[in-house]
Design an enzyme around this catalytic site. Structure first.
Site, PDB file in Angstrom:
ATOM      1  N   CYS A   2       0.845  -1.184   0.000  1.00  0.00           N
ATOM      2  CA  CYS A   2       0.000   0.000   0.000  1.00  0.00           C
ATOM      3  C   CYS A   2       0.885   1.240   0.000  1.00  0.00           C
ATOM      4  CB  CYS A   2      -0.953   0.083   1.168  1.00  0.00           C
ATOM      5  SG  CYS A   2      -2.058  -1.319   1.292  1.00  0.00           S
ATOM      6  N   ARG A  27       3.933  -0.525  -4.858  1.00  0.00           N
ATOM      7  CA  ARG A  27       3.670  -1.003  -3.497  1.00  0.00           C
ATOM      8  C   ARG A  27       2.366  -1.794  -3.405  1.00  0.00           C
ATOM      9  NH1 ARG A  27       6.876   1.633   0.263  1.00  0.00           N
ATOM     10  NH2 ARG A  27       5.456   0.986   1.906  1.00  0.00           N
ATOM     11  N   TRP A  74      -2.775  -2.881  -1.713  1.00  0.00           N
ATOM     12  CA  TRP A  74      -2.524  -4.313  -1.877  1.00  0.00           C
ATOM     13  C   TRP A  74      -3.396  -4.990  -0.830  1.00  0.00           C
ATOM     14  CZ3 TRP A  74      -0.538  -8.516   0.905  1.00  0.00           C
ATOM     15  CH2 TRP A  74      -0.180  -9.634   0.132  1.00  0.00           C
ATOM     16  N   ASN A  98      -1.630   2.419   5.507  1.00  0.00           N
ATOM     17  CA  ASN A  98      -0.745   1.336   5.089  1.00  0.00           C
ATOM     18  C   ASN A  98      -0.410   0.545   6.341  1.00  0.00           C
ATOM     19  OD1 ASN A  98       1.288  -0.279   4.013  1.00  0.00           O
ATOM     20  ND2 ASN A  98       2.836   1.317   4.152  1.00  0.00           N
ATOM     21  N   GLY A  99      -0.589  -0.782   6.303  1.00  0.00           N
ATOM     22  CA  GLY A  99      -0.268  -1.600   7.477  1.00  0.00           C
ATOM     23  C   GLY A  99      -1.429  -2.500   7.843  1.00  0.00           C
ATOM     24  N   GLU A 482      17.083 -18.646  -7.516  1.00  0.00           N
ATOM     25  CA  GLU A 482      16.694 -17.293  -7.932  1.00  0.00           C
ATOM     26  C   GLU A 482      16.102 -17.321  -9.348  1.00  0.00           C
ATOM     27  OE1 GLU A 482      16.069 -14.585  -6.760  1.00  0.00           O
ATOM     28  OE2 GLU A 482      16.432 -13.016  -8.220  1.00  0.00           O
ATOM     29  N   LYS A 486      12.364 -16.101 -10.265  1.00  0.00           N
ATOM     30  CA  LYS A 486      12.094 -15.072 -11.279  1.00  0.00           C
ATOM     31  C   LYS A 486      11.083 -15.586 -12.289  1.00  0.00           C
ATOM     32  CE  LYS A 486      13.256 -12.234  -9.708  1.00  0.00           C
ATOM     33  NZ  LYS A 486      14.086 -11.904  -8.588  1.00  0.00           N
ATOM     34  N   GLU A 489       7.573 -15.949 -10.745  1.00  0.00           N
ATOM     35  CA  GLU A 489       7.037 -14.661 -10.316  1.00  0.00           C
ATOM     36  C   GLU A 489       6.450 -13.866 -11.476  1.00  0.00           C
ATOM     37  OE1 GLU A 489      10.195 -12.361  -8.571  1.00  0.00           O
ATOM     38  OE2 GLU A 489       8.842 -11.271  -7.257  1.00  0.00           O
ATOM     39  N   HIS A 505      17.208 -38.129  -5.968  1.00  0.00           N
ATOM     40  CA  HIS A 505      16.504 -38.475  -4.725  1.00  0.00           C
ATOM     41  C   HIS A 505      15.022 -38.149  -4.800  1.00  0.00           C
ATOM     42  CE1 HIS A 505      20.281 -39.520  -2.849  1.00  0.00           C
ATOM     43  NE2 HIS A 505      20.795 -38.375  -3.252  1.00  0.00           N
ATOM     44  N   LYS A 604       5.787  -4.825  -4.327  1.00  0.00           N
ATOM     45  CA  LYS A 604       7.234  -4.678  -4.206  1.00  0.00           C
ATOM     46  C   LYS A 604       7.712  -4.769  -2.762  1.00  0.00           C
ATOM     47  CE  LYS A 604      11.321  -3.717  -5.840  1.00  0.00           C
ATOM     48  NZ  LYS A 604      11.961  -4.816  -6.585  1.00  0.00           N
TER      49      LYS A 604
END
Ligand code: AGP
Length: 609
Positions: A2, A27, A74, A98-99, A482, A486, A489, A505, A604
């Protein structure tokens, strides 16, 4: 998560709010809204989806005002609907948040009993009603906010306006970032400086528990006890051009290509310090690092993978034991603290809640030796740490972290070498060799970037698939992780990474001719082992996509596709081998037509649990 922006001026602030929200969209991008004080009224417009949709609606309705607040969301509590979008309003009080308010259910019951009606499922709406309740009780807007926040448990950055007080907005901060921007005859508030750079570079970072009253000509800040305090003014050095796309299609693409510059800037600090000196990590660092007998790394997501690379470096170079743990797991387990271990938190944003809480938990266990590797100056995590290394990646806008990751690796490599040096384990010749390797790094990365056309051609093998495997060994295993992160995502292809030796395995059962298998296989001491693992894949019909370097003597063959970086760069090889996996994810996402910079369901900076 947010983003908040607010403005009070003599001019129309609506364009400032809209521009600010566009810059804060990284955000969260589920919904957006603004509220302005217009005469004796609050006017509000909210839309689900992107800021642009809300901008059109506000233009259609002719929004213009000299005081207003805005929000990009968000979603946490309550779905993505217009009624859950901010600002929330209670009887002429409008508020953005925000929070997360943890005791919102109790507050909701209490406020319902007082006669308040709720129109959203959010935790935020209780704050608007609570402030109105205290206004009714005779408090002014600032006092009402100060009383209200004392009853909230959780995290918040808040900006509030009231139709009855058109000459000011009031704000509060606890656990989420909030800064005040200082203009001439106008002032602003924002989650981060990018939102207000168009208007000012002069900023005051509010501290935990602060509230503030912001009018056109004055800003008054109060601490958690409601006592007036002075907070230092800073001049932001974030440039507007760093927030623009320039010739690129996406911020992710721009940020991938900025890596030679970002790495060069980050290692400049090491060159300026004359090598791997404790001063790289702050004034106190010499004393702190000399005490260190081990390292505990805490981070999330891509930053966790940077920490996973660092574990190999720290143990091999400094000889100190190093563990790395996902912050959201560490914070909830009964950990055995070792006060002689350096707690290293890694966070691009510096505000990831899980990482912050893990740091607090470590400190509560008596771990006082703390260091943060971060890309955002003055953000919460470095402020809570004794030592800090700021990466100089510049603003990273794409949700998928790229240049922040590789610059974190430079900071972590410097930590490994510095710990070795203070422990007498870094001979001069070795130090010189490492510095030389760092000097070459921007060029080596540029060579890897030049492979983009070849990598882009591979994307057609991945675009129609729903699954992919990534393999690596040793220090390159975290690069496989990574690469898989990527890909999933931004392209939404399910991708998993394994240490190549682990394949037999279990995961080998997944391999058939439908499964593309990406292998990070530089010419290091594990190359022959990796080659054997690749045979295991080929024998089951799996298609191999191998990123290697020119020294490894790999050739294309049936079912084996090979891309070579220019040379094996030794200890910094994981940094160079990150570039092709970033480019692969980018080109696959491009071909699949996803929203590269704003992938679904993500944001983000993750300031919620
Ligand atoms: C990476 O591409 C991610 N979007 C994500 O995993 C990120 O690295 C993670 O949320 C941690 O963020 P931080 O570095 O800001 O703490």
């Amino acid at each position: 998560m947010c983003g908040i922006v607010g403005a009070i001026a003599d001019r129309d602030v609506v364009p400032v709010l809209i521009e600010g929200l566009k810059r804060l969209e990284y955000r969260g991008y589920d919904s957006a809204g603004i509220a302005v004080v217009d005469g004796a009224d609050i006017r509000r417009v909210r839309r689900t989806g992107r800021v642009a949709a809300m901008e059109d609606a506000s233009a259609a309705e002719g929004f213009a005002a000299t005081l207003g607040i805005g929000h990009t969301r968000w979603a946490t509590h309550g779905g993505v609907t217009e009624s859950n979008a901010h600002p929330h309003v209670s009887h002429g009080v409008a508020l953005v948040h925000n929070g997360i308010i943890e005791n919102h259910e109790q507050q909701r019951e209490r406020l319902k009993a007082l006669g308040y009606e709720f129109e959203s499922q959010t935790d935020t709406e209780v704050i608007a009603h609570l402030i109105h309740h205290y206004l009714q009780d005779g408090a002014d807007l600032l006092a009402a906010l100060q009383r209200a926040v004392k009853e909230l448990h959780g995290a918040y950055a808040l900006a509030v306006v009231s139709r009855k007080e058109p000459e000011r907005m009031v704000v509060a901060r606890m656990g989420c970032p909030l800064l005040v921007g200082l203009g001439e005859g106008e002032n602003f508030v924002a989650s981060d400086v990018s939102a207000i750079l168009q208007a000012t570079r002069r900023v005051i970072f509010l501290e935990e528990g602060d509230t503030a009253e912001i009018s056109r000509d004055a800003v008054r800040v109060f601490d958690g006890d409601d006592q007036p305090v002075q907070r230092e003014e800073h001049l932001s050095d974030v440039s507007l051009s760093s927030l623009e796309l320039g010739p690129y299609r996406h911020f992710m693409q721009k940020e991938i290509h900025e890596q030679p510059r970002a790495l060069g800037d980050t290692m400049e600090a090491i060159i300026d310090a004359g090598g791997f000196e404790p001063t790289l990590f702050g004034k106190d660092a010499d004393a702190v690092l000399r005490e260190v007998e081990g390292v505990q790394i805490l981070a999330c997501g891509t930053s966790f993978y940077a920490g996973s690379v660092a574990r190999y470096w720290i143990e091999a170079i400094s000889g100190l034991p190093c563990s790395v743990e996902i912050a959201s797991e560490y914070r909830y387990r009964t950990a055995v603290a070792n006060p002689k271990h350096l707690v290293v938190t890694i966070s691009q944003s510096g505000e990831t809640l899980d990482t912050m809480e893990a740091l607090k938990y470590a400190k509560s266990l008596g771990q006082d030796l703390t260091l943060s590797i971060c890309n955002v100056p003055e953000s919460a995590i470095p402020r809570a740490s004794r030592l800090v290394f700021y990466t100089r990646a510049g603003a990273e806008i794409g949700v998928a972290s790229t240049k922040a990751f590789t610059t974190q690796l430079v900071g972590l490599f410097a930590l490994a070498a510095t710990l070795a040096k203070v422990n007498g384990r870094l001979p001069e010749a070795k130090e010189a060799e490492y510095i030389e390797a760092l000097r070459h790094l921007p060029g080596d990365v540029q060579h890897a970037l030049n492979l983009e056309p070849q990598v882009a051609m591979w994307s057609e093998h991945f675009t129609p698939r729903e699954h992919a495997l990534f393999l690596g060994r040793g220090v390159h295993y975290p690069i496989a992780l990574e690469g898989a992160l990527k890909l999933k995502e931004i392209s939404y292809i399910h991708a998993e990474a394994y240490p190549a030796g682990e394949l037999k395995h279990g995961p080998l059962a997944l391999v058939d001719d439908d499964m593309p298998v990406v292998v990070i296989a530089p010419n290091d001491s594990l190359l022959e082992k990796v080659k054997s693992n690749m045979q295991e894949v080929r024998a089951r019909g799996g298609q191999l996509f191998v990123f290697t370097d020119a020294d490894s003597n790999f050739a294309d063959s049936e079912g084996v596709h090979v891309i070579r970086t220019e040379r094996h760069v030794g200890v910094l090889s994981p940094i160079v081998h990150t570039i092709p996996v970033q480019m692969l994810a980018y080109h696959v996402a491009l071909a699949r037509g996803t929203d590269v910079d704003k992938p679904r369901n993500l944001a983000k900076s993750v300031t919620v649990e």
